[in-house]
Design a protein around this motif. Sequence first.
Motif, PDB file in Angstrom:
ATOM      1  N   GLU A 290      39.373  32.354  48.021  1.00  0.00           N
ATOM      2  CA  GLU A 290      38.645  31.676  47.096  1.00  0.00           C
ATOM      3  C   GLU A 290      37.395  32.584  46.542  1.00  0.00           C
ATOM      4  O   GLU A 290      36.881  33.087  47.736  1.00  0.00           O
ATOM      5  N   HIS A 291      37.167  32.719  45.525  1.00  0.00           N
ATOM      6  CA  HIS A 291      36.066  33.604  45.131  1.00  0.00           C
ATOM      7  C   HIS A 291      34.580  33.138  45.455  1.00  0.00           C
ATOM      8  O   HIS A 291      33.687  33.811  45.917  1.00  0.00           O
TER       9      HIS A 291
ATOM     10  N   GLU B 109      34.501  39.422  38.559  1.00  0.00           N
ATOM     11  CA  GLU B 109      34.826  38.122  37.783  1.00  0.00           C
ATOM     12  C   GLU B 109      35.718  37.544  38.842  1.00  0.00           C
ATOM     13  O   GLU B 109      36.564  38.244  39.381  1.00  0.00           O
ATOM     14  N   PRO B 110      35.847  36.259  38.772  1.00  0.00           N
ATOM     15  CA  PRO B 110      36.948  35.741  39.717  1.00  0.00           C
ATOM     16  C   PRO B 110      38.488  36.366  39.289  1.00  0.00           C
ATOM     17  O   PRO B 110      39.264  36.505  40.174  1.00  0.00           O
ATOM     18  N   GLU B 111      38.743  36.648  37.859  1.00  0.00           N
ATOM     19  CA  GLU B 111      39.949  36.938  37.558  1.00  0.00           C
ATOM     20  C   GLU B 111      40.338  38.359  38.004  1.00  0.00           C
ATOM     21  O   GLU B 111      41.303  38.592  38.603  1.00  0.00           O
ATOM     22  N   VAL B 112      39.360  39.151  38.198  1.00  0.00           N
ATOM     23  CA  VAL B 112      39.491  40.620  38.812  1.00  0.00           C
ATOM     24  C   VAL B 112      39.751  40.337  40.242  1.00  0.00           C
ATOM     25  O   VAL B 112      40.416  41.137  41.095  1.00  0.00           O
TER      26      VAL B 112
ATOM     27  N   GLU C 138      40.856  38.069  41.947  1.00  0.00           N
ATOM     28  CA  GLU C 138      42.353  37.271  42.330  1.00  0.00           C
ATOM     29  C   GLU C 138      43.447  38.412  41.851  1.00  0.00           C
ATOM     30  O   GLU C 138      44.417  37.886  42.244  1.00  0.00           O
ATOM     31  N   SER C 139      43.009  39.346  41.165  1.00  0.00           N
ATOM     32  CA  SER C 139      43.961  40.329  40.473  1.00  0.00           C
ATOM     33  C   SER C 139      44.822  41.029  41.541  1.00  0.00           C
ATOM     34  O   SER C 139      44.370  41.730  42.581  1.00  0.00           O
ATOM     35  N   LYS C 140      46.087  40.857  41.543  1.00  0.00           N
ATOM     36  CA  LYS C 140      47.195  41.775  42.339  1.00  0.00           C
ATOM     37  C   LYS C 140      47.078  43.200  42.278  1.00  0.00           C
ATOM     38  O   LYS C 140      47.013  43.896  43.456  1.00  0.00           O
TER      39      LYS C 140
END
Length: 523
Positions: A274-275, A285-288, A290-292
């Motif tokens: 979790e960010h 950013e949370p999207e980056v 959590e990015s694979k």
Amino acid sequence: MGKIPANQPKSVPPVPRKEPQTLLAKIRKEYVSLTFAKSLIFDPARLPLISILILAAELVLNVFVVQNVRYTEIDWKAYMQECEGFLNGTTDYSQLRGDTGPLVYPAGFVYIYSALYFLTSHGTNIRLAQYVFVGIYLVQLMLVLRLYCKSCKVPPYVMVITIFTSYRIHSIYVLRLFNDPIAILFLYAALNAFIDGRWTLGSVMLSLGVSVKMNILLFAPAILLLYITNLGWLKTALQLTVCGVIQLILGAPFLLTHPWQYLKGSFDLGRVFEHKWTVNYRFLEPEVFESKVFHLALLGLHLTLLLVFASPCYKYFQNYCRLRHLEMMLMPQIEAQNRAEKEKVKKGKQSKAKALPAAKGDNGEEKLTQDQEKFLKSFEKGIKKMSGKQQQQQNVAPVETESPAAANPAANKFSIHFDRSTQLALLPIFLSNFIGIVCARSLHYQFYVWYFHSLPYLTWYTEYTNSLKFLLLLLLEFCWNTYPSTVLSSVVLHACHVCLLVGIGRKLFRRIPDLAQLNNKTE
């Protein structure tokens, strides 16, 4: 009055007898001096004595913290809930859960915290659990200090400052009760066993550490090289088998019933963090985060750095192996030579004519040849030169010490501190773990224990000034104590990591001389 005859000799005044020194006077001369006080602060050889004081003070400090600082609940209740499910007969890892989520640690964690579950009255006696962790902290600190004492690398005052000033570390151990300290305890037990040449015991301890938490695998690349250089391929395979068998034995109740759930739950390399808890990537950013793609990039960087540092680390391990073999070869002869020297001193008081045979000692052991004595003197001279340079770099005047032979004629005349070769083994092992932390997808606050106790060693390996070294340690402590983490704290953490890695690399990639050449130079 009559005259004194001319041929009568003049009376000679008696020579004053030298009074033997009392024990108190000897102690005062040896230990009550500015030189000795300076050595306690700056001389790494004095760390064994300071370590005793550190451990005693840490015991008092940790008891004070437990008694006076409020305990903070984070994961303890969840640990107890997860273990309670196992104790009730559940071996399906997908069904073992706590308030914070599913069980994600291997079987060793389950057994250890199940024992704590019973010891602390089903997890309700928090105070007793805290004192158990005080014991864990002190045992681990003892193992850490033992490695530092052997390496003679870091001055005592550095250890005192770093150990006593870390609020976060004391909090993690005795106010949070995380499983990370237990895993790290097994890791340092393994390192001590490896340094002592007890390879199988070390492998067992290492595997037990992995069974508590997977982060111990960050040390694995360097330990694999240590195995290969010291044991060869066949014995390395044997040690890896020991590690694997330990995992199979511990995981048997789960592997025999729900194998896939156990492997997926306890060794999930793709787990997404979790960010909100990240210490090192708050600026993303949370999207980056959590990015694979981001995860694969970090994995690629991790593998690249390991490959880049593999060659010099391998050379360090090779030289460590050679020095250990040299120790095994020469120590019996050095001990025999010292016994012979002591015997000569005793017999010399009775008659100078009585001397020991030149070729054999008392027990028939061979004594050092001229070439070997020459090599030993050259080797010891090199070590003194290196330590002298380190002291100059630290702007500390070398501490003058009286040689054992000068202080006591019966003392050992020939000696080499082979334990200093520990430096050649510790650096690559600590560095392997550090690279893993630098490239970690996310660092949580309890992860600080993964490398805290290796930071003084890594920092003092660099050739930075003392001011910069302490600044790095101070900034790292600031980053790990900033809660919640901020963009600034995350950026500073990465900057410190990069600065430290560059400092290590600059020194590590210099040409490492082959110890085999040293003997040729002395001829």
